[in-house]
Design a protein around this motif. Structure first.
Motif, PDB file in Angstrom:
ATOM      1  N   ALA A   1      -2.096   4.506  -6.795  1.00  0.00           N
ATOM      2  CA  ALA A   1      -3.218   4.288  -5.876  1.00  0.00           C
ATOM      3  C   ALA A   1      -4.316   3.457  -6.545  1.00  0.00           C
ATOM      4  O   ALA A   1      -5.070   2.751  -5.883  1.00  0.00           O
ATOM      5  CB  ALA A   1      -3.766   5.622  -5.402  1.00  0.00           C
TER       6      ALA A   1
ATOM      7  N   ARG B   1       0.841  -1.203   0.000  1.00  0.00           N
ATOM      8  CA  ARG B   1       0.000   0.000   0.000  1.00  0.00           C
ATOM      9  C   ARG B   1       0.879   1.257   0.000  1.00  0.00           C
ATOM     10  O   ARG B   1       0.639   2.207  -0.750  1.00  0.00           O
ATOM     11  CB  ARG B   1      -0.905  -0.034   1.233  1.00  0.00           C
ATOM     12  CG  ARG B   1      -1.843   1.109   1.403  1.00  0.00           C
ATOM     13  CD  ARG B   1      -3.089   0.700   2.186  1.00  0.00           C
ATOM     14  NE  ARG B   1      -2.829  -0.282   3.240  1.00  0.00           N
ATOM     15  CZ  ARG B   1      -2.648   0.040   4.538  1.00  0.00           C
ATOM     16  NH1 ARG B   1      -2.715   1.290   4.924  1.00  0.00           N
ATOM     17  NH2 ARG B   1      -2.429  -0.897   5.426  1.00  0.00           N
TER      18      ARG B   1
ATOM     19  N   ASP C   1      -5.659   9.316   3.380  1.00  0.00           N
ATOM     20  CA  ASP C   1      -6.676   8.635   4.184  1.00  0.00           C
ATOM     21  C   ASP C   1      -6.579   7.118   4.037  1.00  0.00           C
ATOM     22  O   ASP C   1      -7.468   6.390   4.471  1.00  0.00           O
ATOM     23  CB  ASP C   1      -8.079   9.141   3.823  1.00  0.00           C
ATOM     24  CG  ASP C   1      -8.347   9.013   2.338  1.00  0.00           C
ATOM     25  OD1 ASP C   1      -7.447   8.535   1.616  1.00  0.00           O
ATOM     26  OD2 ASP C   1      -9.437   9.407   1.890  1.00  0.00           O
ATOM     27  N   ARG C   2      -5.502   6.630   3.420  1.00  0.00           N
ATOM     28  CA  ARG C   2      -5.352   5.178   3.281  1.00  0.00           C
ATOM     29  C   ARG C   2      -4.465   4.589   4.374  1.00  0.00           C
ATOM     30  O   ARG C   2      -3.840   3.547   4.190  1.00  0.00           O
ATOM     31  CB  ARG C   2      -4.783   4.847   1.909  1.00  0.00           C
ATOM     32  CG  ARG C   2      -5.761   5.167   0.797  1.00  0.00           C
ATOM     33  CD  ARG C   2      -5.452   4.370  -0.441  1.00  0.00           C
ATOM     34  NE  ARG C   2      -6.502   4.539  -1.419  1.00  0.00           N
ATOM     35  CZ  ARG C   2      -6.582   5.584  -2.233  1.00  0.00           C
ATOM     36  NH1 ARG C   2      -5.690   6.548  -2.164  1.00  0.00           N
ATOM     37  NH2 ARG C   2      -7.564   5.676  -3.098  1.00  0.00           N
TER      38      ARG C   2
ATOM     39  N   VAL D   1       0.846   3.982  -3.034  1.00  0.00           N
ATOM     40  CA  VAL D   1       0.366   5.353  -2.830  1.00  0.00           C
ATOM     41  C   VAL D   1       1.506   6.367  -2.892  1.00  0.00           C
ATOM     42  O   VAL D   1       1.375   7.428  -3.500  1.00  0.00           O
ATOM     43  CB  VAL D   1      -0.397   5.470  -1.485  1.00  0.00           C
ATOM     44  CG1 VAL D   1      -0.790   6.913  -1.223  1.00  0.00           C
ATOM     45  CG2 VAL D   1      -1.626   4.586  -1.502  1.00  0.00           C
TER      46      VAL D   1
ATOM     47  N   LEU E   1      -4.280  -0.501  -5.888  1.00  0.00           N
ATOM     48  CA  LEU E   1      -4.321  -1.027  -4.520  1.00  0.00           C
ATOM     49  C   LEU E   1      -4.974  -2.401  -4.444  1.00  0.00           C
ATOM     50  O   LEU E   1      -4.497  -3.288  -3.735  1.00  0.00           O
ATOM     51  CB  LEU E   1      -5.058  -0.044  -3.597  1.00  0.00           C
ATOM     52  CG  LEU E   1      -4.172   1.091  -3.089  1.00  0.00           C
ATOM     53  CD1 LEU E   1      -5.003   2.108  -2.333  1.00  0.00           C
ATOM     54  CD2 LEU E   1      -3.062   0.547  -2.206  1.00  0.00           C
TER      55      LEU E   1
END
Lengths: 408, 126
Positions: free
Chosen positions: A213, A58, A372-373, A62, A216
């Motif tokens: 992103a 992740r 916000d991930r 990102v 993901l």
């Protein structure tokens, strides 16, 4: 098939970590000595590596930052350098062992001395790293590693008492070999399922594949399919050794003995498939460890790295890669037993494991990287529990090694 | 630009405008303005700068290794003027291309003496 091709990065990362040359022998030894009593270690290890590989993937998707990037940023240059030196050494010794494994597989196939095959194996590994496209490399060796499924097939063909096998996994016992040895084998198996080079390779591979992103879900399926597949392969090795060797209490120590039950169950074709699988997983693991060592060094220093740019634009990265491979060949040429050597290094690597996994957990909670991930509470809970296990393993590693005389 | 230097800048990856990796923020160069206030003048990157920051025997070893792989040691750190910095997120992003900055001496040395001599070094494998 398309689905399977999309998760080969995860499969190759896991195969290189769980069923490389050290584990082919170590997992089979565990099965011969203790039966299925270590199955839970694999299960715990797979859950943990999945949690951390998911975080690392992740972060890579990102922010485009691979794991050793984070290690340097979070631990500062001194502690990160300690981690780099330790991880690099462990990874290069593992690389040497994998080259030895490729040579042993070729020895099984041809009968020629394995020392003869070592330089050729190293040259072949280097050529792949120098020339082959990352995705192609990952697909070929990720899929070829699945040849190890022949062990699961052999399990069906052997006179396996499935309920006995299942009971063995639940009833954890030292089988008369003593608890220190049981825990030593457990720590070694655990350390191999969470080898740092897996997350170095997996996250750097994500950057090489230019994950964003939008990828993901792709990253997550790589983790959730790839690593459990690796765990399943390792479990089938333990199970085959349990069925074939545990009842008689025989111990095993060579690759030939690992393959023998498959030959018994499936005949010549089975043996050929097993040897092919040995070749594929050790070659894949050699690629993974060779790249990981160079990735870690390049990311610590901030050099240009990767297969996307030409080697002359990443001269330091390719030089470190070359040094690692040459060092591996030299190590093997001293005729040291590579499998034995990885066992020593595995214990030492357990000691520095927290230095790799803590930064991942910290950054996975940093909104500066992930917006916000960031981690949800349950990922953090899982990560924290798992980090405690890693710390426990790293504290226990050396005393257990001393108590059992390295598992002898 | 108001940033917490140690936390936000030190040890970050420096990335050029095309995504090439330039180095890490191994140290920060300060200057003093006319009124006597210190300010951040440039980012320093390179194994030599890192070695000096780490200090001690390990630091000296890093510097010595860098000096071994260059034609004329000692290797000066690469100075990235703060005016070239476009922003800081998970990395320090530059406005310029890596090619516009002076090349790393160690990278050039290894390229010239090792990597460029191997056939196929010009093509990216992808």
């Amino acid at each position: 098939m398309r689905k399977l091709l999309a998760v080969t990065l995860g499969v190759l990362s896991a195969v290189g970590g769980f069923v490389d040359i050290g584990d082919l022998v170590a997992a089979s030894q565990a099965g011969a000595l203790f039966g299925m009593a270590h199955a839970w270690v694999l299960l715990v290890g797979v859950v943990g590596i999945c949690a951390y590989a998911e975080m690392a993937g992740r972060i890579a998707a990102v922010s485009g930052r691979a794991v050793f990037d984070l290690v340097r940023e979070r631990l500062g240059p001194r502690v990160a350098l300690l981690n780099l030196v330790a991880s690099w050494l462990v990874t290069v010794v593992t690389l040497a062992a994998e080259l030895g494994g490729v040579a042993l597989a070729l020895h099984l196939a041809t009968g020629l001395s394995h020392l003869l095959w070592v330089p050729l194996a190293a040259l072949a590994v280097w050529l792949v790293l120098w020339r082959m496209r990352f995705e192609l490399m990952e697909r070929i060796f990720g899929l070829a590693g699945l040849a190890l499924l022949v062990f699961a097939v052999a399990l069906v063909a052997l006179p396996t008492d499935w309920s006995e096998l299942g009971r063995g996994a639940w009833q954890v016992g030292a089988a008369g070999h003593g608890w220190p040895l049981y825990w030593f084998v457990a720590v070694a198996l655990f350390a191999s399922t969470v080898s740092p080079y897996e997350v170095f390779f997996f996250s750097s591979g994500g950057v090489e594949e230019r994950w964003s992103a939008a990828d993901l879900a792709h990253a997550r399926s790589n983790v959730l399919i790839g690593f459990p597949v690796g765990g399943f392969l390792a479990l089938s090795l333990i199970a085959v050794a349990t069925v074939a060797y545990h009842p008689s209490g025989a111990s095993l120590g060579t690759l030939e003995e690992v393959a023998r039950p498959v030959a018994t169950a499936l005949g010549g074709a089975g043996l050929a498939a097993a040897v092919l699988a040995f070749f594929a997983v050790t070659f894949g693991a050699a690629l993974e460890t060779g790249l990981s060592a160079a990735y870690a060094a390049a990311q610590y220093f901030g050099w240009q790295w990767g297969k996307r740019v030409s080697p002359r634009e990443a001269a330091r990265f390719h030089s470190v890669l070359l040094v690692g491979l040459l060092l591996g060949v030299v190590m093997l040429m001293t005729t040291v037993d590579p499998v034995r050597l990885t066992e020593y290094m595995l214990v030492l690597s357990a000691v520095v494991l927290p230095l790799t996994y803590l930064p991942i957990l910290v950054v996975a909670n940093d909104r500066g990287y992930l917006g916000d991930r960031v981690n949800g509470w349950w990922t953090n809970l899982l990560g924290a529990v798992f980090l405690l296990l890693i710390v426990a393993a790293s504290v226990a590693a050396i005393p257990l090694a001393v108590m059992t005389g390295m598992g002898r | 630009m108001r940033v917490q230097l140690a936390k936000r800048l030190l040890d970050r990856q420096i990335v050029d405008v095309e995504g090439r990796l330039v180095g890490r923020v191994d140290d920060i160069g300060f200057a003093v303005d006319d009124e006597g206030y210190p300010y951040v003048d440039c980012l320093l990157t390179g194994q030599g700068a890192l070695g000096e920051r780490i200090g001690g025997r390990v630091g000296r070893l890093l510097v010595a290794v860098a000096d071994r792989f260059t034609d004329d040691p000692p290797v000066p750190p690469l100075r990235v003027p703060l005016s070239q910095v476009a922003g800081v997120d998970s990395a320090v992003r530059l406005r310029c291309r890596a090619a516009d900055l002076p090349p790393s001496p160690v990278e050039s040395w290894l390229r010239r003496h090792v990597i460029a001599r191997i056939p196929g070094s010009n093509r990216a494998s992808g």
